[in-house]
Write a protein that holds these residues in place. Structure first.
Motif, PDB file in Angstrom:
ATOM      1  N   HIS A 288       0.861  -1.180   0.000  1.00  0.00           N
ATOM      2  CA  HIS A 288       0.000   0.000   0.000  1.00  0.00           C
ATOM      3  C   HIS A 288       0.900   1.233   0.000  1.00  0.00           C
ATOM      4  CE1 HIS A 288      -3.123   2.732   2.131  1.00  0.00           C
ATOM      5  NE2 HIS A 288      -3.274   2.766   0.824  1.00  0.00           N
ATOM      6  N   GLY A 289       0.881   1.972  -1.094  1.00  0.00           N
ATOM      7  CA  GLY A 289       1.757   3.135  -1.176  1.00  0.00           C
ATOM      8  C   GLY A 289       1.623   3.780  -2.543  1.00  0.00           C
ATOM      9  N   LYS A 290       2.466   4.777  -2.754  1.00  0.00           N
ATOM     10  CA  LYS A 290       2.483   5.460  -4.042  1.00  0.00           C
ATOM     11  C   LYS A 290       3.667   4.895  -4.825  1.00  0.00           C
ATOM     12  CE  LYS A 290       2.007  10.048  -5.852  1.00  0.00           C
ATOM     13  NZ  LYS A 290       2.246  11.449  -5.688  1.00  0.00           N
ATOM     14  N   ALA A 291       3.394   4.307  -5.982  1.00  0.00           N
ATOM     15  CA  ALA A 291       4.441   3.579  -6.712  1.00  0.00           C
ATOM     16  C   ALA A 291       5.657   4.444  -7.050  1.00  0.00           C
ATOM     17  CB  ALA A 291       3.851   2.982  -7.986  1.00  0.00           C
ATOM     18  N   THR A 292       5.435   5.765  -7.233  1.00  0.00           N
ATOM     19  CA  THR A 292       6.560   6.620  -7.618  1.00  0.00           C
ATOM     20  C   THR A 292       7.296   7.208  -6.408  1.00  0.00           C
ATOM     21  OG1 THR A 292       4.990   8.439  -7.780  1.00  0.00           O
ATOM     22  CG2 THR A 292       5.579   7.335  -9.845  1.00  0.00           C
ATOM     23  N   HIS A 293       6.777   6.987  -5.214  1.00  0.00           N
ATOM     24  CA  HIS A 293       7.434   7.535  -4.016  1.00  0.00           C
ATOM     25  C   HIS A 293       8.770   6.803  -3.808  1.00  0.00           C
ATOM     26  CE1 HIS A 293       8.219   8.397   0.220  1.00  0.00           C
ATOM     27  NE2 HIS A 293       7.340   9.397   0.140  1.00  0.00           N
ATOM     28  N   GLU A 294       9.806   7.557  -3.425  1.00  0.00           N
ATOM     29  CA  GLU A 294      11.149   6.979  -3.269  1.00  0.00           C
ATOM     30  C   GLU A 294      11.140   5.757  -2.352  1.00  0.00           C
ATOM     31  OE1 GLU A 294      10.261  10.166  -3.025  1.00  0.00           O
ATOM     32  OE2 GLU A 294      11.986  11.507  -3.137  1.00  0.00           O
ATOM     33  N   GLU A 295      10.417   5.880  -1.234  1.00  0.00           N
ATOM     34  CA  GLU A 295      10.430   4.760  -0.279  1.00  0.00           C
ATOM     35  C   GLU A 295       9.791   3.506  -0.903  1.00  0.00           C
ATOM     36  OE1 GLU A 295       8.605   5.374   3.692  1.00  0.00           O
ATOM     37  OE2 GLU A 295       8.004   3.273   3.517  1.00  0.00           O
ATOM     38  N   THR A 296       8.669   3.708  -1.597  1.00  0.00           N
ATOM     39  CA  THR A 296       7.979   2.553  -2.173  1.00  0.00           C
ATOM     40  C   THR A 296       8.797   1.933  -3.305  1.00  0.00           C
ATOM     41  OG1 THR A 296       5.872   3.395  -1.470  1.00  0.00           O
ATOM     42  CG2 THR A 296       5.805   1.846  -3.284  1.00  0.00           C
ATOM     43  N   ARG A 297       9.496   2.778  -4.057  1.00  0.00           N
ATOM     44  CA  ARG A 297      10.383   2.227  -5.099  1.00  0.00           C
ATOM     45  C   ARG A 297      11.472   1.373  -4.463  1.00  0.00           C
ATOM     46  NH1 ARG A 297      11.246   6.853  -9.646  1.00  0.00           N
ATOM     47  NH2 ARG A 297      13.060   5.566 -10.031  1.00  0.00           N
ATOM     48  N   ALA A 298      12.032   1.881  -3.356  1.00  0.00           N
ATOM     49  CA  ALA A 298      13.095   1.122  -2.674  1.00  0.00           C
ATOM     50  C   ALA A 298      12.528  -0.181  -2.112  1.00  0.00           C
ATOM     51  CB  ALA A 298      13.702   1.973  -1.560  1.00  0.00           C
ATOM     52  N   THR A 299      11.336  -0.116  -1.528  1.00  0.00           N
ATOM     53  CA  THR A 299      10.723  -1.321  -0.955  1.00  0.00           C
ATOM     54  C   THR A 299      10.382  -2.327  -2.056  1.00  0.00           C
ATOM     55  OG1 THR A 299       9.858  -0.087   0.923  1.00  0.00           O
ATOM     56  CG2 THR A 299       8.726  -2.140   0.394  1.00  0.00           C
ATOM     57  N   SER A 300       9.819  -1.827  -3.170  1.00  0.00           N
ATOM     58  CA  SER A 300       9.452  -2.717  -4.277  1.00  0.00           C
ATOM     59  C   SER A 300      10.675  -3.498  -4.753  1.00  0.00           C
ATOM     60  CB  SER A 300       8.899  -1.922  -5.455  1.00  0.00           C
ATOM     61  OG  SER A 300       7.767  -1.202  -5.061  1.00  0.00           O
ATOM     62  N   SER A 301      11.824  -2.816  -4.818  1.00  0.00           N
ATOM     63  CA  SER A 301      13.026  -3.503  -5.316  1.00  0.00           C
ATOM     64  C   SER A 301      13.429  -4.633  -4.363  1.00  0.00           C
ATOM     65  CB  SER A 301      14.180  -2.521  -5.535  1.00  0.00           C
ATOM     66  OG  SER A 301      14.668  -2.031  -4.310  1.00  0.00           O
ATOM     67  N   ARG A 302      13.165  -4.452  -3.058  1.00  0.00           N
ATOM     68  CA  ARG A 302      13.479  -5.544  -2.103  1.00  0.00           C
ATOM     69  C   ARG A 302      12.456  -6.669  -2.191  1.00  0.00           C
ATOM     70  NH1 ARG A 302      16.253  -0.764  -1.475  1.00  0.00           N
ATOM     71  NH2 ARG A 302      18.273  -1.282  -0.587  1.00  0.00           N
ATOM     72  N   ALA A 303      11.232  -6.348  -2.652  1.00  0.00           N
ATOM     73  CA  ALA A 303      10.190  -7.377  -2.755  1.00  0.00           C
ATOM     74  C   ALA A 303      10.516  -8.403  -3.840  1.00  0.00           C
ATOM     75  CB  ALA A 303       8.835  -6.719  -3.037  1.00  0.00           C
ATOM     76  N   LEU A 304      11.499  -8.086  -4.689  1.00  0.00           N
ATOM     77  CA  LEU A 304      11.930  -9.062  -5.701  1.00  0.00           C
ATOM     78  C   LEU A 304      12.735 -10.188  -5.055  1.00  0.00           C
ATOM     79  CD1 LEU A 304      13.013  -6.583  -8.524  1.00  0.00           C
ATOM     80  CD2 LEU A 304      10.877  -7.856  -8.331  1.00  0.00           C
ATOM     81  N   GLY A 305      13.150  -9.946  -3.795  1.00  0.00           N
ATOM     82  CA  GLY A 305      13.861 -10.989  -3.059  1.00  0.00           C
ATOM     83  C   GLY A 305      15.329 -11.060  -3.414  1.00  0.00           C
TER      84      GLY A 305
END
Ligand code: SF4
Length: 419
Positions: free
Chosen positions: A177-194
């Motif tokens: 749950h977040g804004k896809a373009t927000h820096e934090e969410t981009r950083a988190t998304s990259s970690r979600a790739l495992g």
């Protein structure tokens, strides 16, 4: 001055030596401190002068993560006085704080140029990672360039990363749950790739998005339409027919708590409807990753709104997620103005403020503030707003109400002593 190297890759450095921090704290105090705000806080957040009353939320302004990030950025500049010091985007979402860093000679790399600019860095360069963190790919490029890294990523953000990495390890898709373009969410998304890079994620912002996805979880749907709507906010190769079977929910740390909880409930219900009660433990996980500071600021505003207020002023950067949610809470109840600085209060007939719905600045008039009737003004600020900007705002309100700076400072000092 030398710095202790803590890790080899990326080359993270510890700039927090006692000698450096003493100078940094003195500098930070000069830039962002406010005696008025401190006195007002001691007085229980209440101050009345003439026909004007100010109420300040119990928790507001700089959080621990932001204070730490600013301290580290200042320390990096001091320790590496003779090197180029770069910052990935903004240290936090406050234009005043970022302006100060630019004046100190720290070079901000705009977010859309991150990878391209990082590839041109030299080994002697120092790179500051902001409080939101940075994407794994970008960190790899910086490591390859051999730069020294001053990492100010907030611990609360890193705990979200730990959670989504865990989801990927177990074969769960992260719904963030977040804004896809927000820096934090981009950083988190990259970690979600495992760690192996084979994980998946889907970022959802609105409850309308959540309902669409929940409907797909329950009944399936048009795959192409799904990808057209969410493709850019999902991992490469995301397939809704494959990757919504087992999901783990996490969130950007600065979301509106009530909305995040609603997302969690809706996704859980959809999984239960599809798989039955007994399969929930196998196919659904949730972890609330709203940070403590965001929560406290939202709770304090709810508490302040229980008392009578005529107008609410929310001070902060327009791109600050946690500040935006304070505005959403306020505007449901009373006239609320989201202002960047006191300069937005040109007069009470000309208040320049950010309209969340139109996503633009506009100018409005406040009858209540402009009248000579008694008025009570609530003031709060997001986690990235320094106290000096809150002070300027309070002083500007009093000034426009015809009350002098000297009288305000005198009354604030008296109010804090009588508490
Ligand atoms: S708002 Fe929360 S996550 Fe962000 S820096 Fe502050 S404490 Fe950390």
């Amino acid at each position: 001055m030398s710095a202790e190297i803590v890790k080899a890759k990326p080359l993270r450095v510890n700039v927090r030596t006692p000698e450096v921090m003493e100078r940094v704290h003195a500098e930070v105090e000069v830039h962002y401190r406010s005696v008025l705000v401190e006195n007002l806080r001691k007085a229980g957040g209440f101050m009345a002068v003439g026909n004007t009353t100010i109420r300040l939320a119990k928790d507001f302004g700089f959080c621990y993560g932001v204070e730490r990030a600013i301290d580290l950025a200042y320390a990096a500049r001091r320790v590496f006085a003779d090197r180029r010091v770069f910052l990935l985007g903004e240290i936090i979402h406050n234009p005043e704080v970022n302006r100060q860093l630019t004046e100190m000679g720290i070079i901000s790399i705009p977010i859309h140029q991150h990878e391209e600019a990082a590839a041109k860095l030299e080994a002697a360069d120092v790179v500051i990672v902001p409080a939101f963190g940075a994407e794994t790919r970008l960190m790899e490029i910086i490591s390859q360039r051999g730069c020294l890294v001053v990492d100010t990523t907030c611990g609360d953000v890193m705990s979200v990363w730990k959670r989504v990495r865990g989801y990927a390890k177990q074969g769960f898709t992260s719904i963030i749950h977040g804004k896809a373009t927000h820096e934090e969410t981009r950083a988190t998304s990259s970690r979600a790739l495992g760690d192996k890079g084979d994980g998946h994620f889907l970022v959802l912002l609105t409850l309308g998005d959540v309902d669409y996805v929940c409907d797909y979880i329950r009944h399936g749907g048009n795959r192409e339409e799904f990808l057209q709507r969410f493709g850019k906010d999902a991992s490469l190769g995301f397939d809704p027919d494959l990757h919504l079977k087992r999901v783990g929910v996490a969130n950007q740390t600065t979301m509106l708590k009530s909305e995040t909880e609603e997302l969690q409930r809706r996704v859980l219900r959809a999984i239960r409807d599809r798989d039955g009660e007994n399969a929930i433990a196998d196919n659904f996980q949730v972890f609330d990753t709203i940070c403590g500071a965001t929560q406290e600021r939202q709770d304090s505003l709810f508490e302040m709104l229980r008392k009578p207020l005529d107008v609410l002023l929310v001070v902060g950067g327009y791109n600050s997620s946690n500040t935006t949610h304070l505005v959403e809470i306020g505007e449901k109840q009373l006239p609320t103005f989201f202002i960047r600085t006191a300069e937005c209060l040109k007069s009470f007939s000309e208040i320049v403020h950010f309209d969340l719905h139109q996503r633009a600045e506009k100018t409005s008039y406040s009858h209540k503030l402009a009248s000579s009737d008694p008025v009570t003004v609530g003031v709060t600020a997001g986690a990235s707003c320094p106290n000096n900007l809150i002070e300027d705002t309070i002083l500007r309100v009093f000034q426009l109400r015809g009350i002098s700076f000297e009288l305000v400072m005198e009354e604030a000092a008296k109010a804090c002593k009588s508490e």
